[in-house]
Scaffold this motif. Sequence first.
Motif, mmCIF file in Angstrom:
data_model
loop_
_atom_site.group_PDB
_atom_site.id
_atom_site.type_symbol
_atom_site.label_atom_id
_atom_site.label_comp_id
_atom_site.label_asym_id
_atom_site.label_seq_id
_atom_site.Cartn_x
_atom_site.Cartn_y
_atom_site.Cartn_z
ATOM 1 N N LEU A 280 0.694 -1.293 -0.026
ATOM 2 C CA LEU A 280 -0.098 -0.030 0.075
ATOM 3 C C LEU A 280 0.841 1.059 -0.088
ATOM 4 C CD1 LEU A 280 -2.981 -1.288 2.524
ATOM 5 C CD2 LEU A 280 -2.909 -1.183 0.364
ATOM 6 N N THR A 281 2.192 1.095 0.303
ATOM 7 C CA THR A 281 2.815 2.595 0.606
ATOM 8 C C THR A 281 3.697 2.740 -1.048
ATOM 9 O OG1 THR A 281 3.854 2.012 2.801
ATOM 10 C CG2 THR A 281 5.249 3.553 1.739
ATOM 11 N N ALA A 282 3.700 1.071 -1.701
ATOM 12 C CA ALA A 282 4.303 1.750 -2.836
ATOM 13 C C ALA A 282 3.219 1.960 -3.959
ATOM 14 C CB ALA A 282 4.988 0.057 -3.470
ATOM 15 N N LEU A 283 2.329 1.887 -3.487
ATOM 16 C CA LEU A 283 1.031 1.646 -4.173
ATOM 17 C C LEU A 283 0.702 3.322 -4.371
ATOM 18 C CD1 LEU A 283 -0.276 0.578 -6.415
ATOM 19 C CD2 LEU A 283 -2.406 -0.261 -4.622
ATOM 20 N N ASP A 284 1.037 3.922 -3.001
ATOM 21 C CA ASP A 284 0.500 5.514 -3.050
ATOM 22 C C ASP A 284 1.260 6.133 -3.298
ATOM 23 O OD1 ASP A 284 -1.189 7.739 -1.068
ATOM 24 O OD2 ASP A 284 0.960 7.829 -0.385
ATOM 25 N N ARG A 285 2.537 5.780 -3.808
ATOM 26 C CA ARG A 285 3.443 6.631 -4.400
ATOM 27 C C ARG A 285 2.933 7.104 -5.645
ATOM 28 N NH1 ARG A 285 7.728 4.025 -1.261
ATOM 29 N NH2 ARG A 285 8.897 4.929 0.225
ATOM 30 N N LEU A 286 2.372 5.386 -6.252
ATOM 31 C CA LEU A 286 2.699 6.142 -8.034
ATOM 32 C C LEU A 286 0.806 6.221 -7.939
ATOM 33 C CD1 LEU A 286 2.599 4.139 -10.555
ATOM 34 C CD2 LEU A 286 1.343 2.237 -9.799
ATOM 35 N N GLY A 287 -0.094 6.314 -6.946
ATOM 36 C CA GLY A 287 -0.996 7.057 -6.884
ATOM 37 C C GLY A 287 -1.099 8.721 -7.179
ATOM 38 N N HIS A 288 0.334 9.410 -6.649
ATOM 39 C CA HIS A 288 0.219 10.562 -6.592
ATOM 40 C C HIS A 288 1.222 11.356 -8.115
ATOM 41 C CE1 HIS A 288 0.468 12.332 -3.128
ATOM 42 N NE2 HIS A 288 0.896 11.420 -2.499
ATOM 43 N N GLU A 289 1.220 10.398 -8.761
ATOM 44 C CA GLU A 289 1.683 10.067 -10.753
ATOM 45 C C GLU A 289 0.745 9.995 -11.332
ATOM 46 O OE1 GLU A 289 1.979 8.220 -14.151
ATOM 47 O OE2 GLU A 289 1.938 6.930 -12.575
ATOM 48 N N ARG A 290 0.304 8.881 -11.222
ATOM 49 C CA ARG A 290 -1.681 9.222 -12.147
ATOM 50 C C ARG A 290 -1.868 10.620 -11.690
ATOM 51 N NH1 ARG A 290 -1.028 3.946 -13.128
ATOM 52 N NH2 ARG A 290 -1.515 2.339 -12.037
ATOM 53 N N ARG A 291 -2.567 11.006 -10.366
ATOM 54 C CA ARG A 291 -3.129 12.203 -9.972
ATOM 55 C C ARG A 291 -2.433 13.288 -10.807
ATOM 56 N NH1 ARG A 291 -4.327 9.929 -5.081
ATOM 57 N NH2 ARG A 291 -2.296 10.601 -4.213
ATOM 58 N N ARG A 292 -1.111 13.184 -10.576
ATOM 59 C CA ARG A 292 -0.200 14.421 -11.270
ATOM 60 C C ARG A 292 -0.251 14.472 -12.861
ATOM 61 N NH1 ARG A 292 5.299 12.038 -11.935
ATOM 62 N NH2 ARG A 292 4.646 11.395 -13.900
ATOM 63 N N ASP A 293 0.121 12.490 -13.654
ATOM 64 C CA ASP A 293 -0.800 13.335 -15.391
ATOM 65 C C ASP A 293 -2.505 13.324 -14.810
ATOM 66 O OD1 ASP A 293 1.872 13.486 -15.141
ATOM 67 O OD2 ASP A 293 2.006 11.309 -15.588
ATOM 68 N N GLY A 294 -2.783 13.416 -14.619
ATOM 69 C CA GLY A 294 -4.673 13.555 -15.130
ATOM 70 C C GLY A 294 -5.304 12.203 -14.297
ATOM 71 N N ALA A 295 -5.159 12.432 -13.659
ATOM 72 C CA ALA A 295 -5.822 10.733 -12.920
ATOM 73 C C ALA A 295 -6.881 11.616 -11.427
ATOM 74 C CB ALA A 295 -5.551 9.458 -12.349
ATOM 75 N N TYR A 296 -8.328 11.513 -11.723
ATOM 76 C CA TYR A 296 -8.639 11.637 -10.067
ATOM 77 C C TYR A 296 -9.327 10.976 -9.394
ATOM 78 C CZ TYR A 296 -12.960 12.667 -12.664
ATOM 79 O OH TYR A 296 -14.149 12.764 -13.572
ATOM 80 N N ALA A 297 -10.135 11.370 -8.142
ATOM 81 C CA ALA A 297 -10.991 9.851 -7.064
ATOM 82 C C ALA A 297 -10.076 9.106 -7.567
ATOM 83 C CB ALA A 297 -12.358 10.578 -8.249
ATOM 84 N N TRP A 298 -8.688 8.652 -7.070
ATOM 85 C CA TRP A 298 -7.604 8.233 -6.658
ATOM 86 C C TRP A 298 -8.316 7.448 -5.597
ATOM 87 C CZ3 TRP A 298 -3.955 6.354 -3.534
ATOM 88 C CH2 TRP A 298 -3.489 4.626 -4.216
ATOM 89 N N GLY A 299 -8.469 5.542 -6.027
ATOM 90 C CA GLY A 299 -8.842 4.748 -4.280
ATOM 91 C C GLY A 299 -7.786 3.308 -4.638
ATOM 92 N N VAL A 300 -7.484 2.909 -3.284
ATOM 93 C CA VAL A 300 -7.259 1.898 -3.800
ATOM 94 C C VAL A 300 -8.638 0.702 -2.422
ATOM 95 C CG1 VAL A 300 -5.491 1.662 -1.741
ATOM 96 C CG2 VAL A 300 -5.569 -0.011 -2.841
ATOM 97 N N PHE A 301 -9.084 -0.418 -2.529
ATOM 98 C CA PHE A 301 -10.181 -1.200 -1.512
ATOM 99 C C PHE A 301 -9.224 -2.172 -2.148
ATOM 100 C CE2 PHE A 301 -11.710 2.287 -4.559
ATOM 101 C CZ PHE A 301 -12.509 3.285 -3.764
ATOM 102 N N GLU A 302 -10.096 -2.874 -1.017
ATOM 103 C CA GLU A 302 -9.515 -4.260 -0.907
ATOM 104 C C GLU A 302 -10.967 -5.185 -0.904
ATOM 105 O OE1 GLU A 302 -7.270 -4.530 2.989
ATOM 106 O OE2 GLU A 302 -8.202 -2.769 4.050
ATOM 107 N N ASP A 303 -10.953 -6.329 -0.960
ATOM 108 C CA ASP A 303 -11.280 -7.247 -1.486
ATOM 109 C C ASP A 303 -11.981 -7.886 0.182
ATOM 110 O OD1 ASP A 303 -14.146 -9.068 -1.566
ATOM 111 O OD2 ASP A 303 -12.964 -10.155 -3.510
ATOM 112 N N ALA A 304 -13.080 -8.050 0.307
ATOM 113 C CA ALA A 304 -14.031 -8.732 2.391
ATOM 114 C C ALA A 304 -13.580 -9.465 2.122
ATOM 115 C CB ALA A 304 -14.621 -7.561 2.804
#
Length: 541
Positions: A461-485
């Motif tokens: 999740l730490t590594a994915l959060d860093r990647l999330g900043h790259e996604r938002r930087r290049d145009g993404a919004y409402a970025w999130g990560v979900f886990e299967d219950a």
Amino acid sequence: MSAGKTPRAISDDPKLATGSAFSPFRHPAFTVIWTASVVANTGTWMYTAASSWLMASLAPDPLTVSLVQVAASLPIFLIAMPAGALADIVDRRRFLIAGEAANTVIAAIFAILVTIDLVTPSVLLAFTFVIGAFGALTAPAWQSVTPQLVPKRDLHAAIAANSVGFNVSRAIGPALGGALTAAFGITAPFWINAASNLGINGGLVWWHPPRRGVSHLPAERLGRAIRTGLRYARHNRYLRATLLRAVGFFLFASAYWALLPLVARSQIAAGPEIYGILLGAIGAGAIAAAFGLPWANRRLGADRLVAVGTIGTVLALVLFGLARGAATALLASLIAGASWIAVLSTLNVSAQVALPEWVRARGLALFMTVYLGAHTVGSALWGQIAQLYGLPIAHFIAAAGALAIVPLTWRWHLQTGANVDLTPSLHWQPPIESGTIEQDRGPVMVTVEYRIDPARRKPFLTALDRLGHERRRDGAYAWGVFEDAADPARFVETFLVESWLDHLRQHERVTNADRVMQQNVQRFHLEGAPKVTHMIAAEPD
């Protein structure tokens, strides 16, 4: 205006990229444009010095004189971002030719008005604003082409050479303007400024830049391009640190720029020749310091170099406050110039290395907006304080603020993006389309499904959060990560993009540094490659 253009691509041949202070001048086009820029900037500095002196003659109160600096700086604050967006989406050479030609015409009109004695304080401020506006329109384009001139390893040398050229102009222009004003009257500097810009116009007509990477996608619209640039800056931590450090320094360093005409005229009771010499001394101090910057940067690093430059500015402000004769003011000017170039050049490099080509002009425009916005606010502030409490007190308060800003901004580090590879990687596979999709359809929802070892959940999740900043930087919004219950090994990353076209642009903008970050996330994935799905908003038939 900054020098730095070339009519052909620059090789990364190590024979050309020696990294010395003179290596950029091995490229003829750089030399031609640099020389023309020195001449044009000399005229600009003559105009700047003469404008401040003219205002001090027309309306000698501190606030009105300081408004000349406000009028010169405010256009950058207002229009730099649209100008940067234009520089990223149109032909930069044609854009520069049009802007510089218009600037030449406006300068000539103002020279005529000075000659026939029709200039009032309001007219002077209006023309200063208009000329500044055309400068603001072209400034991001000039700044953004510097990395095309030389290999990356020589970028520092090219920026330093531009700084030296600018400060040669600063050293020559004000002193020459003061001498010409004393000898031929106040009109001479304004006519020379108009004529000096002809060389840079000729250089631009002659220059044929290398073509930038060809995109098969349509150009961005201006409004969306501005939003894209602001979003990129918000999620680029390297650029954010540079902008925060810039605000802290320029807000207080603007004091001596705004108040120098009054220091010369009122505090040390001198004429335009001494005022020109003081401005020239600032430029001379900057030139001398520029040659030592590579050594200082190696010994101190970017953060300590900016701290030293800020402390030097504190000393200069104190000396300006104490000055009752030309000698003290001259010493203060030399220290101020050396300190100014140490900070400005270091911050400029820090901004340059944080930006990829596709958003470079917008990122540098934002840097200029912050830098000159702080300068503009500071100029008005110090003029008001000087009017209320006197020139010495204004300088001493500014010195105390600049000293305090060193520890307050220390945690934001500079040039941390210097070793980041921002060249396009183009490693994303083209999205699969079942049919033709209109480019303006959206929003688009992208999902990436991962299967990981639940025991490695936290580092994943730490590594994915860093990647999330790259996604938002290049145009993404409402970025999130979900886990299967029901399945602790299953995680789904999701984000939205405004349109199908914006998502296609994401594919072109992903860098080699982003690829490394993505690989760091995917090493947690247990089976093959993560599953990527593209969902587009459904439209009724």
